[in-house]
Design an enzyme around this catalytic site. Sequence first.
Site, PDB file in Angstrom:
ATOM      1  N   LYS A  59       0.878  -1.179   0.000  1.00 14.24           N
ATOM      2  CA  LYS A  59       0.000   0.000   0.000  1.00 14.24           C
ATOM      3  C   LYS A  59       0.906   1.218   0.000  1.00 14.24           C
ATOM      4  O   LYS A  59       2.068   1.137   0.400  1.00 14.24           O
ATOM      5  CB  LYS A  59      -0.854   0.003   1.273  1.00 14.24           C
ATOM      6  CG  LYS A  59      -2.081   0.882   1.186  1.00 14.24           C
ATOM      7  CD  LYS A  59      -3.246   0.162   0.518  1.00 14.24           C
ATOM      8  CE  LYS A  59      -4.444   1.061   0.370  1.00 14.24           C
ATOM      9  NZ  LYS A  59      -5.592   0.334  -0.206  1.00 14.24           N
ATOM     10  N   GLY A 156     -27.020   1.893  -1.268  1.00 16.42           N
ATOM     11  CA  GLY A 156     -26.172   2.551  -2.262  1.00 16.42           C
ATOM     12  C   GLY A 156     -26.477   2.051  -3.663  1.00 16.42           C
ATOM     13  O   GLY A 156     -26.371   0.854  -3.944  1.00 16.42           O
ATOM     14  N   GLY A 158     -24.884   3.304  -6.388  1.00 15.25           N
ATOM     15  CA  GLY A 158     -23.801   3.903  -7.172  1.00 15.25           C
ATOM     16  C   GLY A 158     -23.295   2.887  -8.190  1.00 15.25           C
ATOM     17  O   GLY A 158     -24.031   1.984  -8.611  1.00 15.25           O
ATOM     18  N   VAL A 160     -21.253   0.298  -8.085  1.00 11.23           N
ATOM     19  CA  VAL A 160     -21.323  -1.122  -7.720  1.00 11.23           C
ATOM     20  C   VAL A 160     -22.765  -1.512  -7.382  1.00 11.23           C
ATOM     21  O   VAL A 160     -23.281  -2.521  -7.868  1.00 11.23           O
ATOM     22  CB  VAL A 160     -20.401  -1.431  -6.510  1.00 11.23           C
ATOM     23  CG1 VAL A 160     -20.574  -2.882  -6.068  1.00 11.23           C
ATOM     24  CG2 VAL A 160     -18.943  -1.154  -6.854  1.00 11.23           C
TER      25      VAL A 160
HETATM   26  P1  NAI Z   1     -20.069   5.187  -5.806  1.00 11.22           P
HETATM   27  O1  NAI Z   1     -19.564   6.472  -5.267  1.00 11.22           O
HETATM   28  O2  NAI Z   1     -20.287   5.030  -7.274  1.00 11.22           O
HETATM   29  O3  NAI Z   1     -21.466   4.813  -5.094  1.00 11.22           O
HETATM   30  C1  NAI Z   1     -21.721   4.988  -3.742  1.00 11.22           C
HETATM   31  C2  NAI Z   1     -23.191   5.376  -3.633  1.00 11.22           C
HETATM   32  O4  NAI Z   1     -23.541   5.406  -2.250  1.00 11.22           O
HETATM   33  C3  NAI Z   1     -23.479   6.767  -4.199  1.00 11.22           C
HETATM   34  O5  NAI Z   1     -24.538   6.674  -5.154  1.00 11.22           O
HETATM   35  C4  NAI Z   1     -23.898   7.576  -2.970  1.00 11.22           C
HETATM   36  O6  NAI Z   1     -24.882   8.553  -3.246  1.00 11.22           O
HETATM   37  C5  NAI Z   1     -24.440   6.485  -2.072  1.00 11.22           C
HETATM   38  N1  NAI Z   1     -24.515   6.834  -0.651  1.00 11.22           N
HETATM   39  C6  NAI Z   1     -23.659   7.612   0.072  1.00 11.22           C
HETATM   40  N2  NAI Z   1     -24.103   7.706   1.343  1.00 11.22           N
HETATM   41  C7  NAI Z   1     -25.231   6.956   1.416  1.00 11.22           C
HETATM   42  C8  NAI Z   1     -26.133   6.662   2.467  1.00 11.22           C
HETATM   43  N3  NAI Z   1     -25.980   7.154   3.701  1.00 11.22           N
HETATM   44  N4  NAI Z   1     -27.194   5.871   2.196  1.00 11.22           N
HETATM   45  C9  NAI Z   1     -27.398   5.379   0.955  1.00 11.22           C
HETATM   46  N5  NAI Z   1     -26.562   5.624  -0.078  1.00 11.22           N
HETATM   47  C10 NAI Z   1     -25.499   6.411   0.145  1.00 11.22           C
HETATM   48  O7  NAI Z   1     -19.066   4.068  -5.246  1.00 11.22           O
HETATM   49  P2  NAI Z   1     -18.904   2.559  -5.747  1.00 11.22           P
HETATM   50  O8  NAI Z   1     -17.791   2.478  -6.713  1.00 11.22           O
HETATM   51  O9  NAI Z   1     -20.249   2.035  -6.110  1.00 11.22           O
HETATM   52  O10 NAI Z   1     -18.398   1.837  -4.415  1.00 11.22           O
HETATM   53  C11 NAI Z   1     -19.300   1.506  -3.385  1.00 11.22           C
HETATM   54  C12 NAI Z   1     -18.511   0.925  -2.211  1.00 11.22           C
HETATM   55  O11 NAI Z   1     -17.800  -0.234  -2.634  1.00 11.22           O
HETATM   56  C13 NAI Z   1     -17.465   1.890  -1.636  1.00 11.22           C
HETATM   57  O12 NAI Z   1     -17.383   1.667  -0.229  1.00 11.22           O
HETATM   58  C14 NAI Z   1     -16.189   1.427  -2.298  1.00 11.22           C
HETATM   59  O13 NAI Z   1     -15.055   1.750  -1.516  1.00 11.22           O
HETATM   60  C15 NAI Z   1     -16.414  -0.078  -2.359  1.00 11.22           C
HETATM   61  N6  NAI Z   1     -15.620  -0.734  -3.384  1.00 11.22           N
HETATM   62  C16 NAI Z   1     -15.735  -0.340  -4.694  1.00 11.22           C
HETATM   63  C17 NAI Z   1     -14.972  -0.955  -5.663  1.00 11.22           C
HETATM   64  C18 NAI Z   1     -15.095  -0.551  -7.099  1.00 11.22           C
HETATM   65  O14 NAI Z   1     -14.502  -1.252  -7.931  1.00 11.22           O
HETATM   66  N7  NAI Z   1     -15.828   0.488  -7.446  1.00 11.22           N
HETATM   67  C19 NAI Z   1     -14.016  -2.042  -5.332  1.00 11.22           C
HETATM   68  C20 NAI Z   1     -14.010  -2.414  -3.929  1.00 11.22           C
HETATM   69  C21 NAI Z   1     -14.791  -1.769  -3.015  1.00 11.22           C
END
Ligand code: NAI
Length: 325
Positions: A59, A156, A158, A160
């Site tokens: 890291k 969420g 987003g 994922v």
């Molecule tokens: P993203 O930013 O695209 O989506 C996150 C979503 O969560 C957003 O739409 C946001 O509005 C929503 N959100 C925030 N606070 C919230 C709450 N209190 N209640 C409901 N929804 C809420 O992020 P992504 O890429 O989808 O990642 C999601 C999680 O997975 C993160 O914790 C990330 O670290 C983890 N992760 C993602 C990877 C990837 O390849 N994108 C890989 C490994 C882990």
Amino acid sequence: MGLRAIVALHDSRGGLPAAGGVRFRPYVDEGEALSDVLRLSRAMTCKNVLADLPLGGGKSVIIGDPATDKTPELLRSFGGFVESLGGAYFCGPDVGTNAHDMDVVEEVTRHVGATNRQMGSSAPPTAVGTFHAIRATSQHLLGTSDLEGMRVAVQGAGAVGRDLVRHLVDAGATVVVADIDEDAVRQVAAETGAEVVSPDAILFVEADVLAPCALGGVLSEETIPHLQVRAVCGAANNQLATPDDGTRLRARGIHFVPDFVASAGGVIAGAAAAGVYPASEMAAKLDGIFDRSLEILRRSDAEGLTPNEVAERIARELLDEAPER
Ligand code: NAI
């Protein structure tokens, strides 16, 4: 601002290079940055070996505010630092950095993954991996990996979360979803027929599985007593607010797939795209998230340990068996 960064190489028994993302944060001092990078590199050893990747754990941290201090010059200096390690460390994006930053780092070193050129978004394979982990959870709870009729709450919608909702609905599960971004949640509901609840309610809806796909730290002393699910399995990083929360979940009889296992699809795809192992093996490694999750759930029950303790134990066993390098 001059570059202030630390690279931690935790363990190379699982493979070389040691791989893990670049975290860019305004740490208060070098001591705080050092303890964070050591903790995170240890977690990467565990994540990489459990995902069956031929990579060690590493890291790096850059000390600074990404909003104001991140410049192409600084990222190129960091890339030069990575290059100077001669391939012992392989970096990628993490909190505070993204694929565009890795494009800049790639100008000065080959030892970087998840650039735009290599792969684009890692969210789709992450969602596939989380889907397999939920299938394994169903296998453990109900004796079948068929999700027909299973109720899953996804926090969420987003990158994922929305892909995960699609996979779950396609597999016949009933999905409840929430997001603070109303457009995002409306769109996924319109497309899949998923039920929408408020962001305040999602952690506490009655369901078979809760899939946190938004924030870290959602499983805590405050929330765990009110969960109404049989299992938690999602992609969000660091879902347990503290290690004690793993014990709290177990005491309530709630099964848990450690997030670094359920979310490994992104690093599995990133490593394939970077040529760390043959891309033809990627699908099997993604499928392997099912087996690893099931192994952890079963051993947690059999050995009376939390899933995180079991995951660390399996990682240690695999590393102890690894051939000398
Ligand atoms: P993203 O930013 O695209 O989506 C996150 C979503 O969560 C957003 O739409 C946001 O509005 C929503 N959100 C925030 N606070 C919230 C709450 N209190 N209640 C409901 N929804 C809420 O992020 P992504 O890429 O989808 O990642 C999601 C999680 O997975 C993160 O914790 C990330 O670290 C983890 N992760 C993602 C990877 C990837 O390849 N994108 C890989 C490994 C882990």
